[in-house]
Scaffold this active site. Structure first.
Site, mmCIF file in Angstrom:
data_model
loop_
_atom_site.group_PDB
_atom_site.id
_atom_site.type_symbol
_atom_site.label_atom_id
_atom_site.label_comp_id
_atom_site.label_asym_id
_atom_site.label_seq_id
_atom_site.Cartn_x
_atom_site.Cartn_y
_atom_site.Cartn_z
ATOM 1 N N ASP A 126 0.935 -1.013 0.133
ATOM 2 C CA ASP A 126 -0.005 -0.070 -0.132
ATOM 3 C C ASP A 126 0.776 1.204 0.076
ATOM 4 O O ASP A 126 1.517 1.447 0.993
ATOM 5 C CB ASP A 126 -0.816 -0.080 1.328
ATOM 6 C CG ASP A 126 -2.182 1.106 1.180
ATOM 7 O OD1 ASP A 126 -2.034 2.054 0.374
ATOM 8 O OD2 ASP A 126 -2.881 0.917 1.733
ATOM 9 N N ARG A 128 -0.023 4.423 -0.608
ATOM 10 C CA ARG A 128 -0.785 5.592 -0.187
ATOM 11 C C ARG A 128 -0.119 6.495 0.945
ATOM 12 O O ARG A 128 0.308 5.947 1.945
ATOM 13 C CB ARG A 128 -2.260 5.356 -0.004
ATOM 14 C CG ARG A 128 -3.027 5.106 -1.313
ATOM 15 C CD ARG A 128 -4.440 4.330 -0.885
ATOM 16 N NE ARG A 128 -4.335 3.292 -0.167
ATOM 17 C CZ ARG A 128 -5.602 2.607 0.191
ATOM 18 N NH1 ARG A 128 -6.709 3.099 0.078
ATOM 19 N NH2 ARG A 128 -5.452 1.393 0.916
HETATM 20 N N1 LIG Z 1 -2.472 -2.014 -6.614
HETATM 21 C C1 LIG Z 1 -3.877 -2.559 -6.336
HETATM 22 N N2 LIG Z 1 -4.912 -1.544 -6.079
HETATM 23 C C2 LIG Z 1 -6.098 -1.935 -6.027
HETATM 24 C C3 LIG Z 1 -6.405 -3.214 -6.411
HETATM 25 N N3 LIG Z 1 -7.922 -3.399 -6.221
HETATM 26 C C4 LIG Z 1 -8.420 -2.162 -6.000
HETATM 27 N N4 LIG Z 1 -7.186 -1.178 -5.665
HETATM 28 C C5 LIG Z 1 -7.090 0.229 -5.326
HETATM 29 O O1 LIG Z 1 -7.445 0.076 -4.087
HETATM 30 C C6 LIG Z 1 -7.810 1.244 -3.332
HETATM 31 C C7 LIG Z 1 -8.875 1.235 -2.467
HETATM 32 O O2 LIG Z 1 -8.402 0.594 -1.358
HETATM 33 P P1 LIG Z 1 -9.032 -0.725 -0.505
HETATM 34 O O3 LIG Z 1 -7.911 -1.301 0.085
HETATM 35 O O4 LIG Z 1 -9.990 -1.446 -1.408
HETATM 36 O O5 LIG Z 1 -9.885 0.284 0.377
HETATM 37 P P2 LIG Z 1 -9.481 1.157 1.473
HETATM 38 O O6 LIG Z 1 -9.557 2.471 0.740
HETATM 39 O O7 LIG Z 1 -7.922 0.863 1.933
HETATM 40 O O8 LIG Z 1 -10.213 0.964 2.748
HETATM 41 P P3 LIG Z 1 -11.602 1.363 2.941
HETATM 42 O O9 LIG Z 1 -11.922 2.480 3.622
HETATM 43 O O10 LIG Z 1 -12.250 0.222 3.922
HETATM 44 O O11 LIG Z 1 -12.375 1.222 1.826
HETATM 45 C C8 LIG Z 1 -8.117 2.271 -4.696
HETATM 46 O O12 LIG Z 1 -7.052 3.036 -4.948
HETATM 47 C C9 LIG Z 1 -8.336 1.161 -5.763
HETATM 48 O O13 LIG Z 1 -7.821 1.695 -7.251
HETATM 49 C C10 LIG Z 1 -5.555 -4.296 -6.616
HETATM 50 O O14 LIG Z 1 -5.781 -5.379 -7.078
HETATM 51 N N5 LIG Z 1 -4.216 -3.677 -6.742
#
Ligand SMILES: Nc1nc2c(ncn2[C@@H]2O[C@H](COP(=O)(O)OP(=O)(O)OP(=O)(O)O)[C@@H](O)[C@H]2O)c(=O)[nH]1
Length: 197
Positions: A126, A128
């Site tokens: 992650d 971010r």
């Molecule tokens: N690298 C990668 N990113 C993904 C994938 N699927 C979704 N994403 C990205 O993950 C992000 C969302 O993250 P999530 O982990 O689903 O949720 P979160 O925002 O961390 O947590 P919540 O607040 O619970 O939704 C978005 O930027 C999506 O584009 C994947 O398979 N690989």
């Protein structure tokens, strides 16, 4: 240079009228938006969602993730409350970008899970960065939130920024055959508090 506010406008949506606030981040050249509804002057915790951009889930109706569903659920909850904020951060693919996410999906189609796919591409699970939220919260005058998320990292990130998270509100969405493994991996490897259907 810090993220800075640029402009606001009205944004009518199918859930109601929001105000849309635009911010620019000169360091990454990214533009972010926050949708708000209601008044925050009384200092009461603001129902909030920090949403990371997911072009495929938010705009292209993908069933590979739960992003589009969570976006709609959050906007609806804010509209029902009549007060809240949705931070839409342009951190596509957990920060690796759209094209790398497509490469990661390809690896997942070949058997990797979402974390292994990131790692094989040379990224952390992650990528971010939530520090950009500081100036956005300051501009909007929000100091305390009820946060809609299953992700404990977001709760910690806000606390690190000095924003009180009065409570975490789970944001449950239904699973489907295309996102079951993804949701399981988020629970097992990324600490998400997810309860499968
Ligand atoms: N690298 C990668 N990113 C993904 C994938 N699927 C979704 N994403 C990205 O993950 C992000 C969302 O993250 P999530 O982990 O689903 O949720 P979160 O925002 O961390 O947590 P919540 O607040 O619970 O939704 C978005 O930027 C999506 O584009 C994947 O398979 N690989």
């Amino acid at each position: 240079m810090l993220v800075r506010f640029v402009a606001s406008s009205r944004l009518p949506t199918e859930w109601g009228d929001f105000l849309m606030h635009g911010f620019e981040d000169p360091a990454s050249n990214k533009e972010h938006v926050v949708l708000t509804m209601g008044d925050f002057d009384n200092g009461e915790p603001v129902l909030s969602r920090i949403h990371s951009e997911c072009l495929t889930g938010d705009a292209l109706f993908s069933l590979r993730c739960d992003c589009g569903n969570q976006l709609r659920t959050a906007l609806q909850a804010i509209a029902e409350e009549g007060r809240g904020a949705l931070f839409y951060l342009r951190q596509e693919g957990r920060g690796i970008g759209l094209l790398n996410k497509i490469k990661a999906y390809r690896l997942q189609d070949a058997g990797a899970d979402t974390v292994e796919a990131n790692e094989r591409l040379g990224f952390g699970a992650d990528m971010r960065d939530y520090s950009l939220l500081g100036p956005m919260f300051a501009h909007l005058g929000i100091t305390s939130v009820d946060l809609m998320t299953n992700n404990p990292r977001k709760v910690m990130a806000l606390s690190d920024l000095g924003i009180e998270v009065r409570q975490r509100l789970p944001i449950e969405t239904s699973s489907n055959p295309h996102n079951e493994k993804y949701l399981r991996t988020k629970g097992a490897k990324l600490g998400h508090m997810f309860r499968a259907d």
